[in-house]
Design a protein around this motif. Structure first.
Motif, PDB file in Angstrom:
ATOM      1  N   PRO A  44       0.813  -1.224   0.000  1.00 16.96           N
ATOM      2  CA  PRO A  44       0.000   0.000   0.000  1.00 16.96           C
ATOM      3  C   PRO A  44       0.843   1.269   0.000  1.00 16.96           C
ATOM      4  N   GLU A  45       2.079   1.168   0.475  1.00 10.11           N
ATOM      5  CA  GLU A  45       2.938   2.352   0.563  1.00 10.11           C
ATOM      6  C   GLU A  45       3.298   2.922  -0.806  1.00 10.11           C
ATOM      7  N   TYR A  46       3.061   2.139  -1.867  1.00 14.16           N
ATOM      8  CA  TYR A  46       3.390   2.616  -3.204  1.00 14.16           C
ATOM      9  C   TYR A  46       2.368   3.634  -3.704  1.00 14.16           C
ATOM     10  N   PHE A  47       1.192   3.662  -3.089  1.00 13.90           N
ATOM     11  CA  PHE A  47       0.088   4.431  -3.651  1.00 13.90           C
ATOM     12  C   PHE A  47      -0.241   5.682  -2.843  1.00 13.90           C
ATOM     13  N   ARG A  48      -0.608   6.714  -3.583  1.00  8.66           N
ATOM     14  CA  ARG A  48      -1.261   7.901  -3.003  1.00  8.66           C
ATOM     15  C   ARG A  48      -2.552   8.112  -3.779  1.00  8.66           C
ATOM     16  N   MET A  49      -3.657   8.101  -3.071  1.00 10.63           N
ATOM     17  CA  MET A  49      -4.974   8.209  -3.693  1.00 10.63           C
ATOM     18  C   MET A  49      -5.513   9.629  -3.573  1.00 10.63           C
ATOM     19  N   LEU A  50      -6.075  10.153  -4.670  1.00 10.81           N
ATOM     20  CA  LEU A  50      -6.735  11.455  -4.660  1.00 10.81           C
ATOM     21  C   LEU A  50      -8.175  11.271  -5.114  1.00 10.81           C
ATOM     22  N   THR A  51      -9.094  11.776  -4.327  1.00  8.61           N
ATOM     23  CA  THR A  51     -10.500  11.796  -4.706  1.00  8.61           C
ATOM     24  C   THR A  51     -11.078  13.117  -4.225  1.00  8.61           C
ATOM     25  N   GLY A  52     -12.316  13.381  -4.541  1.00  5.38           N
ATOM     26  CA  GLY A  52     -12.876  14.652  -4.103  1.00  5.38           C
ATOM     27  C   GLY A  52     -14.338  14.806  -4.451  1.00  5.38           C
ATOM     28  N   ALA A  53     -14.897  15.936  -4.028  1.00  8.40           N
ATOM     29  CA  ALA A  53     -16.301  16.234  -4.286  1.00  8.40           C
ATOM     30  C   ALA A  53     -16.490  17.741  -4.327  1.00  8.40           C
ATOM     31  N   ARG A  54     -17.433  18.174  -5.158  1.00 14.06           N
ATOM     32  CA  ARG A  54     -17.774  19.598  -5.213  1.00 14.06           C
ATOM     33  C   ARG A  54     -18.797  19.916  -4.123  1.00 14.06           C
ATOM     34  N   PRO A  55     -18.573  20.948  -3.330  1.00 19.46           N
ATOM     35  CA  PRO A  55     -19.543  21.312  -2.295  1.00 19.46           C
ATOM     36  C   PRO A  55     -20.674  22.171  -2.861  1.00 19.46           C
ATOM     37  N   THR A  56     -21.407  21.590  -3.819  1.00 17.06           N
ATOM     38  CA  THR A  56     -22.548  22.293  -4.406  1.00 17.06           C
ATOM     39  C   THR A  56     -23.849  21.981  -3.671  1.00 17.06           C
ATOM     40  N   GLY A  57     -23.756  21.078  -2.723  1.00 18.61           N
ATOM     41  CA  GLY A  57     -24.907  20.686  -1.921  1.00 18.61           C
ATOM     42  C   GLY A  57     -24.422  19.674  -0.895  1.00 18.61           C
ATOM     43  N   HIS A  58     -25.333  19.073  -0.195  1.00 24.62           N
ATOM     44  CA  HIS A  58     -24.943  18.100   0.820  1.00 24.62           C
ATOM     45  C   HIS A  58     -24.813  16.707   0.204  1.00 24.62           C
ATOM     46  N   LEU A  59     -23.843  15.943   0.669  1.00 27.05           N
ATOM     47  CA  LEU A  59     -23.592  14.618   0.107  1.00 27.05           C
ATOM     48  C   LEU A  59     -24.730  13.657   0.456  1.00 27.05           C
ATOM     49  N   HIS A  60     -24.956  12.708  -0.460  1.00 24.81           N
ATOM     50  CA  HIS A  60     -26.106  11.819  -0.331  1.00 24.81           C
ATOM     51  C   HIS A  60     -25.695  10.355  -0.477  1.00 24.81           C
ATOM     52  N   LEU A  61     -26.692   9.483  -0.481  1.00 27.74           N
ATOM     53  CA  LEU A  61     -26.410   8.044  -0.504  1.00 27.74           C
ATOM     54  C   LEU A  61     -25.705   7.616  -1.787  1.00 27.74           C
ATOM     55  N   LEU A 237     -30.325   5.311  -9.003  1.00 33.10           N
ATOM     56  CA  LEU A 237     -31.210   6.360  -9.496  1.00 33.10           C
ATOM     57  C   LEU A 237     -31.693   7.210  -8.332  1.00 33.10           C
ATOM     58  N   GLY A 238     -32.184   8.402  -8.666  1.00 29.46           N
ATOM     59  CA  GLY A 238     -32.818   9.229  -7.661  1.00 29.46           C
ATOM     60  C   GLY A 238     -34.193   8.691  -7.311  1.00 29.46           C
ATOM     61  N   LEU A 239     -34.805   9.262  -6.301  1.00 29.66           N
ATOM     62  CA  LEU A 239     -36.109   8.770  -5.844  1.00 29.66           C
ATOM     63  C   LEU A 239     -37.218   9.012  -6.860  1.00 29.66           C
ATOM     64  N   ASP A 240     -36.958   9.874  -7.855  1.00 33.04           N
ATOM     65  CA  ASP A 240     -37.941  10.124  -8.902  1.00 33.04           C
ATOM     66  C   ASP A 240     -37.690   9.267 -10.140  1.00 33.04           C
ATOM     67  N   GLY A 241     -36.695   8.385 -10.057  1.00 32.87           N
ATOM     68  CA  GLY A 241     -36.385   7.524 -11.187  1.00 32.87           C
ATOM     69  C   GLY A 241     -35.408   8.114 -12.169  1.00 32.87           C
ATOM     70  N   ALA A 242     -35.040   9.394 -11.987  1.00 33.71           N
ATOM     71  CA  ALA A 242     -34.062  10.052 -12.852  1.00 33.71           C
ATOM     72  C   ALA A 242     -32.671   9.924 -12.232  1.00 33.71           C
ATOM     73  N   SER A 247     -28.911  18.736  -7.385  1.00 33.48           N
ATOM     74  CA  SER A 247     -29.691  19.848  -7.934  1.00 33.48           C
ATOM     75  C   SER A 247     -31.149  19.455  -8.196  1.00 33.48           C
ATOM     76  N   ARG A 248     -31.421  18.161  -8.398  1.00 36.69           N
ATOM     77  CA  ARG A 248     -32.797  17.716  -8.649  1.00 36.69           C
ATOM     78  C   ARG A 248     -33.580  17.512  -7.364  1.00 36.69           C
ATOM     79  N   GLY A 249     -32.904  17.451  -6.236  1.00 33.54           N
ATOM     80  CA  GLY A 249     -33.591  17.235  -4.971  1.00 33.54           C
ATOM     81  C   GLY A 249     -34.205  15.856  -4.854  1.00 33.54           C
ATOM     82  N   ASN A 250     -33.616  14.871  -5.539  1.00 38.75           N
ATOM     83  CA  ASN A 250     -34.175  13.516  -5.534  1.00 38.75           C
ATOM     84  C   ASN A 250     -33.302  12.540  -4.757  1.00 38.75           C
ATOM     85  N   THR A 251     -32.599  13.059  -3.772  1.00 36.30           N
ATOM     86  CA  THR A 251     -31.636  12.253  -3.026  1.00 36.30           C
ATOM     87  C   THR A 251     -32.014  12.155  -1.553  1.00 36.30           C
TER      88      THR A 251
END
Length: 375
Positions: A44-61, A237-242, A247-251
């Motif tokens: 595992p010492e060989y790896f450095r992992m980078l990930t991220g998220a845009r704070p455009t809203g609250h994180l969901h499932l 999928l979101g709760l509306d099937g989309a 931004s859709r509020g389906n989470t």
């Protein structure tokens, strides 16, 4: 200074070749991803992992099952884990930042609540790392306008603008993502298949930099080559099937309580058939709810469907509600404790920003040496 004007539309022959190449490339990437997963267990010492998220809203499932689970898993496997709060990318496709401070701290609280340990992982923000963003200048000289227009995310954004002009920041979004990855010498990026073009852009920029400018010293390239760790998470999928979207509020947000979760699931879209079956193609909304329950309670979605039988949507939604609330209860309790301690969240973020700046400054120094700008 004029802009490049060559066509951004490939011919049919070029597209056919690209499609076949993409399929072969995806198979190679999948095979390499499996090799990397095995290597993590041994070195595992060989790896450095980078990930991220845009704070455009609250994180969901969708975020949790799509990527956040892997943050803790990789950290616990002793991979050097870096998590970017991509605050500058909030303004790529919108006019203002909204309640940005609240959302940034919410993202930090979510990360810690799902098990990210700030003693073993680094959480930081774009806007606090000047050297990261300075890499955009040399990187932009290594890509063409037509390459940027062909990026799937940029193309999708352009199609969705409905005549509105796309910002320069949105056009150069793939280059900014390359800077995110390369500045900290990350060589591992957990991604879905749709995000592979961004990773390939980062690899291409690293290769072109070496070819044009050489190396900071004779032994080592300036940038490590990032590789993909493909996500095996199912697409929810979101709760509306989309498509699931903040931004859709389906989470269902990670921060929501049990009652809020229950109310949202009661409104979730299903279909008119009373007997519950797992059939993602013919019954996507029902199957999506079954998959949510499966991810939370570890049972096969087909088995859950058989158990519900002709109990209909009501029994299905009751089962999904119980599974989600049971699974996320300890995470939500921990998250509430964290959210009530803003000073600690800021402490974690500032420590991560300090570490990110140290690494970014070192990388920028090496870039300037390679470019013979170290004067």
């Amino acid at each position: 200074m004029g802009l490049m004007t060559q066509s951004t539309q490939p011919t049919k022959a070029e597209q056919a070749l690209a499609n076949s190449t993409d399929e072969a490339s995806l198979r190679r990437t999948q095979a390499r991803s499996e090799e990397i997963a095995a290597q993590i267990g041994e070195h595992p010492e060989y790896f450095r992992m980078l990930t991220g998220a845009r704070p455009t809203g609250h994180l969901h499932l969708g975020h949790y099952f799509g990527t956040m689970q892997s943050w803790k898993q990789l950290q616990d496997a002793n991979v050097d884990t870096w998590i970017l709060v991509a605050d500058y990318q909030v303004i790529t496709d919108r006019d203002g930042v909204g309640p940005l401070r609240e959302r940034v701290l919410s993202l930090v609280a979510d990360a810690l609540a799902v098990g990210v340990d700030p003693e073993r992982s680094t959480i930081f923000t774009h806007s606090a790392v000047p050297a990261l963003n300075q890499l955009m200048l040399p990187f932009l000289s290594l890509v063409t306008e037509s390459e940027l227009h062909r990026n799937p995310t940029v193309k999708a954004e352009l199609e969705a603008t409905d005549g509105r002009a796309m910002s320069g920041l949105m056009l150069t979004y793939p280059v900014h993502q390359a800077a995110d990855i390369l500045f900290c010498q990350a060589n591992l990026v957990p991604v879905g298949k749709d995000q592979l073009p961004h990773l390939e852009q980062a690899r291409l920029i690293a290769q072109r930099f070496d070819k044009r400018y050489g190396r900071a010293d004779k032994k080592h390239p300036v940038f490590r080559r990032p590789e993909a760790l493909l996500s095996e998470a199912p697409l929810l999928l979101g709760l509306d099937g989309a498509k699931m979207s903040k931004s859709r509020g389906n989470t269902i947000e990670i921060r929501m309580n049990a009652d809020q979760t229950a109310k949202l699931i009661k409104k979730a879209k299903t279909d008119s058939q009373r007997t519950i079956t797992y059939d993602p193609c013919e019954r996507p909304e029902v199957s999506n709810l079954l998959m949510l329950a499966s991810l939370c309670n570890g049972r096969d979605p087909r088995e859950l469907a058989e158990e519900i039988g002709d109990g209909g949507a009501g029994k299905l939604k009751a089962l999904v509600t119980e599974a989600i609330n049971d699974y996320f209860a300890p995470i939500r309790q921990r998250r509430q404790e964290l959210a009530d301690n803003e000073d600690y969240l800021l402490e974690v973020l500032h420590a991560g920003n300090d570490k990110a700046n140290q690494v970014a400054n070192e990388t920028l120094d090496n870039v300037r040496k390679a470019m013979k700008m170290d004067y």
